[in-house]
Design a protein around this motif. Structure first.
Motif, PDB file in Angstrom:
ATOM      1  N   GLY A  33      25.095   2.442  -0.391  1.00  0.00           N
ATOM      2  CA  GLY A  33      25.441   1.637   0.462  1.00  0.00           C
ATOM      3  C   GLY A  33      24.613   1.639   1.820  1.00  0.00           C
ATOM      4  O   GLY A  33      23.315   2.304   1.641  1.00  0.00           O
ATOM      5  N   PHE A  34      25.110   1.082   2.852  1.00  0.00           N
ATOM      6  CA  PHE A  34      24.250   0.878   4.041  1.00  0.00           C
ATOM      7  C   PHE A  34      25.412   1.116   5.172  1.00  0.00           C
ATOM      8  O   PHE A  34      26.471   0.862   5.004  1.00  0.00           O
ATOM      9  N   GLU A  35      24.954   1.513   6.152  1.00  0.00           N
ATOM     10  CA  GLU A  35      25.664   1.412   7.579  1.00  0.00           C
ATOM     11  C   GLU A  35      25.079   0.377   8.406  1.00  0.00           C
ATOM     12  O   GLU A  35      23.731   0.619   9.007  1.00  0.00           O
ATOM     13  N   ALA A  36      25.663  -0.603   9.078  1.00  0.00           N
ATOM     14  CA  ALA A  36      25.207  -1.653  10.048  1.00  0.00           C
ATOM     15  C   ALA A  36      24.973  -1.225  11.296  1.00  0.00           C
ATOM     16  O   ALA A  36      26.213  -0.556  11.828  1.00  0.00           O
ATOM     17  N   LEU A  37      23.830  -1.235  11.870  1.00  0.00           N
ATOM     18  CA  LEU A  37      23.638  -0.653  13.349  1.00  0.00           C
ATOM     19  C   LEU A  37      23.363  -1.955  14.124  1.00  0.00           C
ATOM     20  O   LEU A  37      22.377  -2.528  13.973  1.00  0.00           O
ATOM     21  N   LEU A  38      24.066  -2.173  15.198  1.00  0.00           N
ATOM     22  CA  LEU A  38      23.561  -3.088  16.145  1.00  0.00           C
ATOM     23  C   LEU A  38      22.399  -3.160  16.996  1.00  0.00           C
ATOM     24  O   LEU A  38      22.315  -1.758  17.649  1.00  0.00           O
ATOM     25  N   ARG A  39      21.794  -4.070  17.128  1.00  0.00           N
ATOM     26  CA  ARG A  39      20.581  -3.904  18.117  1.00  0.00           C
ATOM     27  C   ARG A  39      20.556  -4.963  18.917  1.00  0.00           C
ATOM     28  O   ARG A  39      20.833  -6.191  18.457  1.00  0.00           O
ATOM     29  N   TRP A  40      20.039  -4.645  20.184  1.00  0.00           N
ATOM     30  CA  TRP A  40      20.050  -5.814  21.260  1.00  0.00           C
ATOM     31  C   TRP A  40      18.687  -5.789  21.723  1.00  0.00           C
ATOM     32  O   TRP A  40      18.152  -4.617  22.565  1.00  0.00           O
ATOM     33  N   HIS A  41      18.025  -6.826  21.502  1.00  0.00           N
ATOM     34  CA  HIS A  41      16.671  -7.242  22.214  1.00  0.00           C
ATOM     35  C   HIS A  41      16.813  -8.115  23.258  1.00  0.00           C
ATOM     36  O   HIS A  41      17.146  -9.341  23.249  1.00  0.00           O
ATOM     37  N   SER A  42      16.971  -7.577  24.701  1.00  0.00           N
ATOM     38  CA  SER A  42      17.096  -8.545  25.691  1.00  0.00           C
ATOM     39  C   SER A  42      15.785  -8.937  26.265  1.00  0.00           C
ATOM     40  O   SER A  42      14.719  -7.990  26.611  1.00  0.00           O
ATOM     41  N   PRO A  43      15.442 -10.178  26.728  1.00  0.00           N
ATOM     42  CA  PRO A  43      14.286 -10.759  27.220  1.00  0.00           C
ATOM     43  C   PRO A  43      13.925  -9.841  28.734  1.00  0.00           C
ATOM     44  O   PRO A  43      12.809  -9.622  28.894  1.00  0.00           O
ATOM     45  N   GLU A  44      15.045  -9.496  29.404  1.00  0.00           N
ATOM     46  CA  GLU A  44      14.960  -8.944  30.662  1.00  0.00           C
ATOM     47  C   GLU A  44      14.706  -7.361  30.333  1.00  0.00           C
ATOM     48  O   GLU A  44      13.773  -6.860  31.050  1.00  0.00           O
ATOM     49  N   TYR A  45      15.412  -6.692  29.443  1.00  0.00           N
ATOM     50  CA  TYR A  45      15.376  -5.122  29.401  1.00  0.00           C
ATOM     51  C   TYR A  45      14.842  -4.652  28.379  1.00  0.00           C
ATOM     52  O   TYR A  45      14.742  -3.508  28.046  1.00  0.00           O
ATOM     53  N   GLY A  46      14.405  -5.514  27.362  1.00  0.00           N
ATOM     54  CA  GLY A  46      13.782  -4.984  26.083  1.00  0.00           C
ATOM     55  C   GLY A  46      14.695  -4.468  25.245  1.00  0.00           C
ATOM     56  O   GLY A  46      15.940  -5.168  25.067  1.00  0.00           O
ATOM     57  N   GLN A  47      14.326  -3.592  24.300  1.00  0.00           N
ATOM     58  CA  GLN A  47      15.480  -2.928  23.274  1.00  0.00           C
ATOM     59  C   GLN A  47      16.365  -2.143  24.263  1.00  0.00           C
ATOM     60  O   GLN A  47      16.182  -1.280  24.838  1.00  0.00           O
ATOM     61  N   VAL A  48      17.790  -2.396  24.143  1.00  0.00           N
ATOM     62  CA  VAL A  48      18.722  -1.488  24.626  1.00  0.00           C
ATOM     63  C   VAL A  48      19.685  -0.900  23.631  1.00  0.00           C
ATOM     64  O   VAL A  48      19.986  -1.494  22.593  1.00  0.00           O
ATOM     65  N   SER A  49      19.703   0.555  23.827  1.00  0.00           N
ATOM     66  CA  SER A  49      20.570   1.349  22.831  1.00  0.00           C
ATOM     67  C   SER A  49      21.886   0.950  22.770  1.00  0.00           C
ATOM     68  O   SER A  49      22.665   0.732  23.708  1.00  0.00           O
ATOM     69  N   PRO A  50      22.629   0.800  21.508  1.00  0.00           N
ATOM     70  CA  PRO A  50      23.953   0.720  21.537  1.00  0.00           C
ATOM     71  C   PRO A  50      24.619   1.763  22.131  1.00  0.00           C
ATOM     72  O   PRO A  50      25.866   1.645  22.837  1.00  0.00           O
ATOM     73  N   LEU A  51      24.016   2.880  22.418  1.00  0.00           N
ATOM     74  CA  LEU A  51      24.814   3.989  22.913  1.00  0.00           C
ATOM     75  C   LEU A  51      24.670   3.597  24.621  1.00  0.00           C
ATOM     76  O   LEU A  51      25.669   4.069  25.289  1.00  0.00           O
TER      77      LEU A  51
END
Ligand code: C2E
Ligand code: MG
Ligand code: MG
Ligand code: MG
Length: 288
Positions: A57-75
């Motif tokens: 299987g897989f674990e789904a992990l959320l990613r946020w790419h913000s135009p202002e702040y770049g890649q922001v960690s889910p933590l």
């Protein structure tokens, strides 16, 4: 009000705290628009049998790419989403997106893989969470057992009775439940027995020390033994090295998730990873 302001005004003189608060406000504001602006995506990290050949299987992990702040960690942003209530729509999106991926896997012939989703305590405790999950799964026309919901021990500390009741309802519906980050909270062995969970995920911190420290090795071995005594499937997370893997194989760990096999991957790459494994196994007529 004056008194209140007076009392908290010391904050003003702590530049690091002020900075922290300011950044949190900016991020939270930006977070309000992530869905409409399409800034979120899910990455999927493979979970394999300890032989490294079979994906379960897989674990789904959320990613946020913000135009202002770049890649922001889910933590960083998940706690802000929880505080601001934004976790409800975001969590809903994560579930829908995951079900869409599961549906896609099924269409490609991967019917027996599960995809695990992280659920924050606030989501689980929302009054309509169980019915919402049912609706999402039924609408997507997937089997409940294709979804694993991962909850952390903190949810149990916050409100044990309510959480257990919800988990039981979800379990009755047919979704699997995993206790995430096992060993990092205050989980007592007493209630582990009474929880409707199917999977224990041993936290990375234990895996890290597994090879270097004799006591830590014993601890991991005991966790696996205990889990098995309770009929649970044991997943080790954050496995990075060959020696770690060998020990876990030796202890009879059921499932491995970690960089040693793969980092979390964007959807297309996750599908490619599956294909590649299938080819390596050279099954002539695998799922089509
Ligand atoms: P988690 O659920 O314990 O997820 C495992 C984390 O370990 C992930 O970090 C994953 O990328 C990382 N990891 C896996 N294998 C390795 C490895 O071998 N080495 C190292 N160094 N790291 C590894 P990630 O993706 O940054 O997520 C962090 C946490 O954010 C998650 O921890 C989970 O608590 C939370 N999170 C992520 N996505 C969601 C979501 O959709 N909803 C909620 N509520 N929380 C989420
Ligand atoms: Mg997790
Ligand atoms: Mg975890
Ligand atoms: Mg963790």
């Amino acid at each position: 009000a004056a008194k209140k302001a007076g009392r908290s005004s010391w904050r003003f003189y702590d530049p690091s705290l002020q900075q922290e608060t300011y950044e949190a406000i900016l991020l939270t504001n930006s977070l309000r628009r992530v869905l409409e602006r399409g800034e979120l995506s899910l990455h999927y990290q493979p979970q394999l049998l300890p032989d490294g050949r079979t994906i379960v299987g897989f674990e789904a992990l959320l990613r946020w790419h913000s135009p202002e702040y770049g890649q922001v960690s889910p933590l960083r942003f998940i706690p802000l989403a929880e505080k601001s209530g934004l976790i409800t729509p975001i969590g809903q999106w994560v579930l829908e997106e995951t079900c869409r991926f599961v549906k896609r896997l099924s269409a490609l012939g991967w019917d027996d893989l599960h995809v695990a989703v992280n659920i924050s305590p606030k989501q689980l405790l929302a009054c309509n969470f169980v019915s919402r999950i049912r609706t999402i799964i039924e609408t997507a026309q997937i089997k409940p057992k294709q979804i694993v919901l991962e909850v952390t021990e903190s949810v149990l500390i916050e409100s044990l009775e309510q959480s257990v009741e919800k988990m039981q309802q979800l379990h009755d519906f047919g979704v699997a439940l995993a206790l995430d980050d096992f060993g990092t909270g205050y989980s007592s062995l007493t209630y582990l027995k009474s929880l409707p969970v199917d999977i224990l995920k041993i936290d990375k911190s234990f895996i890290d020390k597994n090879c270097t420290d004799h006591d830590q090795r014993q601890l991991v071995a005991s966790m696996i033994e205990l889990g098995h005594a309770l009929n649970l499937t044991i997943v080790a997370e954050g496995v990075e090295t060959e020696p770690q893997l060998e020990l876990l194989q030796q202890y009879g760990c059921d499932c491995i998730q970690g960089y040693i096999f793969s980092k979390p991957l964007p959807e297309q790459a996750a599908l490619a990873f599956l294909e590649q494994k299938r080819k390596k196994l050279s099954v002539p007529d695998g799922p089509s």
